[in-house]
Design a protein around this motif. Structure first.
Motif, PDB file in Angstrom:
ATOM      1  N   HIS A   9      19.734  20.930  30.982  1.00  0.00           N
ATOM      2  CA  HIS A   9      19.706  19.640  31.677  1.00  0.00           C
ATOM      3  C   HIS A   9      21.054  19.412  32.351  1.00  0.00           C
ATOM      4  O   HIS A   9      22.105  19.780  31.808  1.00  0.00           O
ATOM      5  CB  HIS A   9      19.422  18.528  30.674  1.00  0.00           C
ATOM      6  CG  HIS A   9      19.029  17.221  31.302  1.00  0.00           C
ATOM      7  ND1 HIS A   9      19.941  16.383  31.911  1.00  0.00           N
ATOM      8  CD2 HIS A   9      17.817  16.610  31.428  1.00  0.00           C
ATOM      9  CE1 HIS A   9      19.318  15.313  32.364  1.00  0.00           C
ATOM     10  NE2 HIS A   9      18.024  15.427  32.094  1.00  0.00           N
ATOM     11  N   ALA A  10      21.035  18.805  33.512  1.00  0.00           N
ATOM     12  CA  ALA A  10      22.275  18.565  34.252  1.00  0.00           C
ATOM     13  C   ALA A  10      23.274  17.722  33.462  1.00  0.00           C
ATOM     14  O   ALA A  10      24.490  17.848  33.646  1.00  0.00           O
ATOM     15  CB  ALA A  10      21.959  17.889  35.585  1.00  0.00           C
ATOM     16  N   ASP A  11      22.772  16.876  32.557  1.00  0.00           N
ATOM     17  CA  ASP A  11      23.663  16.018  31.768  1.00  0.00           C
ATOM     18  C   ASP A  11      24.231  16.718  30.540  1.00  0.00           C
ATOM     19  O   ASP A  11      25.030  16.138  29.814  1.00  0.00           O
ATOM     20  CB  ASP A  11      22.905  14.762  31.305  1.00  0.00           C
ATOM     21  CG  ASP A  11      22.495  13.871  32.463  1.00  0.00           C
ATOM     22  OD1 ASP A  11      23.080  14.000  33.552  1.00  0.00           O
ATOM     23  OD2 ASP A  11      21.573  13.050  32.275  1.00  0.00           O
ATOM     24  N   HIS A  12      23.799  17.959  30.287  1.00  0.00           N
ATOM     25  CA  HIS A  12      24.185  18.642  29.054  1.00  0.00           C
ATOM     26  C   HIS A  12      25.228  19.742  29.259  1.00  0.00           C
ATOM     27  O   HIS A  12      25.425  20.571  28.370  1.00  0.00           O
ATOM     28  CB  HIS A  12      22.948  19.253  28.379  1.00  0.00           C
ATOM     29  CG  HIS A  12      21.932  18.246  27.969  1.00  0.00           C
ATOM     30  ND1 HIS A  12      20.637  18.595  27.601  1.00  0.00           N
ATOM     31  CD2 HIS A  12      22.000  16.892  27.871  1.00  0.00           C
ATOM     32  CE1 HIS A  12      19.961  17.509  27.296  1.00  0.00           C
ATOM     33  NE2 HIS A  12      20.762  16.459  27.458  1.00  0.00           N
ATOM     34  N   ALA A  13      25.889  19.754  30.396  1.00  0.00           N
ATOM     35  CA  ALA A  13      26.827  20.841  30.693  1.00  0.00           C
ATOM     36  C   ALA A  13      27.936  20.931  29.644  1.00  0.00           C
ATOM     37  O   ALA A  13      28.293  22.026  29.188  1.00  0.00           O
ATOM     38  CB  ALA A  13      27.425  20.655  32.087  1.00  0.00           C
TER      39      ALA A  13
END
Length: 396
Positions: free
Chosen positions: A60-64
């Motif tokens: 997910h883009a928020d989990h980098a």
């Protein structure tokens, strides 16, 4: 004849909200199972197979930052790519990332299935010698009813023809890439990659699945996952205890279990003097045979002057995880005439749970007075006692 190149797509772009329980806020793929994040276990299962040439995680883009914190390193591990709004679109992003490499075959696997065995993976890859695609399945053992309205039974299905699908699902790369690209142009949501392959006219074979190849979906699945790991490695339970005392000094608040509580004094100490977290840290360190808090954070070291005691607690938890262990439960008792503790206990449990990455249901914080006796009764200081139960891999 050259060997076939096999790439793996690990689909980890979901938020994992259904698996949250007991105050757990991390997505399921980043939560710990026996001291190791689910996603780390899943990726490691494929990297342990020499035939795998590339692994691309789709996150997910928020989990980098969460992914980066896993600290995974392997020459075959490609940079993570960001997934889409659906599993189908996330898989397509993984396929696009592999496009320039043009691997012969690709395995597509759910991050929430951390127990795919080498034997299972090999069964899938071997089937691709004869078929366009392959997936592991298990025969359905329950009687399956079909209902048109969710209320009345319309018919009973023939369970002899029904099988539960698992991952990894394997395909010849060019074929499944083309099928996914075409599927993205139709107004239909496919449930898995095998369905896309079927829709595209590919021949998909079934191989034997595994009961332990579970998909972690609900909170209770973490309990089962812990049991699977324990059965594989053999665990033993360790118990540790901690005790600490700090006197009062002029001030306006005390820190207890990471919560700042207004008071007519503060606790005196080199750090923030959180007597409860000091006792708890010692309990965890004692359970794993790592000495006490003073060994790791000596009061003579000025870098810890005024430091938050959550730093010490998190370090103890990291040591447990480094040994492949897990914290089973924690119990803290605070002995003080004042301030009153009971109303702050839920917040204290939440801080401890978040600091250690465990469920708040595994933490208990209690308070009592000393019935006006001794230095505690004279309100000269606070005492805290703690115990910790930890499971570690058995070493004989």
């Amino acid at each position: 004849m050259r060997s076939k190149s096999i790439a793996v797509i690990i689909v980890a772009a979901g938020k994992g909200e259904r698996a949250g329980a007991g105050g757990a806020t991390d997505p399921k793929q980043y939560r710990l199972v026996a001291g190791q994040p689910v996603l780390s276990r899943t990726i490691a299962a494929f990297l342990s197979l020499p035939a795998i040439t590339h692994v691309v995680p789709v996150i997910h883009a928020d989990h980098a930052e969460r992914y980066s914190a896993l600290g995974l390193a392997d020459a075959r591990l490609m940079p993570a790519v960001h997934g889409g709004a659906t599993r189908q679109s996330s898989v397509l992003e993984g396929l696009k990332a592999l496009g320039p490499l043009r691997p012969d075959r690709v395995l597509i696997h759910d991050a929430a299935r951390p127990f795919a065995s080498l034997e299972l993976i090999t069964r899938v890859t071997t089937a691709l010698d004869q078929h366009d695609g392959a997936l592991p399945t298990l025969p359905v053992t329950d009687t399956i009813k079909r209902s048109l309205d969710g209320d009345l039974v319309a018919t009973t299905e023939d369970r002899r023809q029904l099988f539960a699908a698992q991952t990894p699902q394997g395909f010849r790369f060019g074929q499944i890439f083309s099928a996914h690209m075409r599927a993205g142009t139709v107004r239909r949501e496919f449930t898995d990659d095998a369905e896309i392959a079927e829709w595209a006219g590919l021949r998909v074979a079934m191989v034997e699945g595994e009961r332990n190849n579970i998909k972690i979906t609900h909170p209770e699945d973490f309990i089962r996952a812990e049991r699977i790991v324990m059965a594989d490695t053999g665990f033993e339970t360790r118990i540790g205890t901690g005790y600490d005392v700090h006197p009062f000094a002029p001030g306006d608040a005390v820190w207890l279990c990471g919560v700042k509580i207004p008071h007519s004094a503060k606790l005196h100490g080199h750090s923030d003097a959180d007597v409860a977290l000091h006792a708890l840290t010692d309990a965890i360190l004692g359970a794993i045979g790592e000495g006490d808090i003073g060994v790791h954070f000596p009061p003579s070291d000025n870098q810890w002057k005024g430091a938050a005691s959550t730093i010490f607690l998190r370090h103890a938890g990291t040591l447990v995880a480094a040994r492949g262990g897990r914290i089973v439960n924690l119990d803290v008792t605070i002995v003080a005439e004042a301030p009153r503790i009971a109303t702050h206990a839920p917040a204290m449990c939440a801080v401890i749970a978040e600091t250690l990455g465990i469920s708040a249901s595994r933490v208990a914080v209690k308070a009592t007075t000393n019935e006006k006796l001794g230095f505690i009764g004279r309100e000269e200081g606070i005492v805290a006692m703690a115990s910790a139960s930890v499971e570690l891999p058995r070493v004989d």
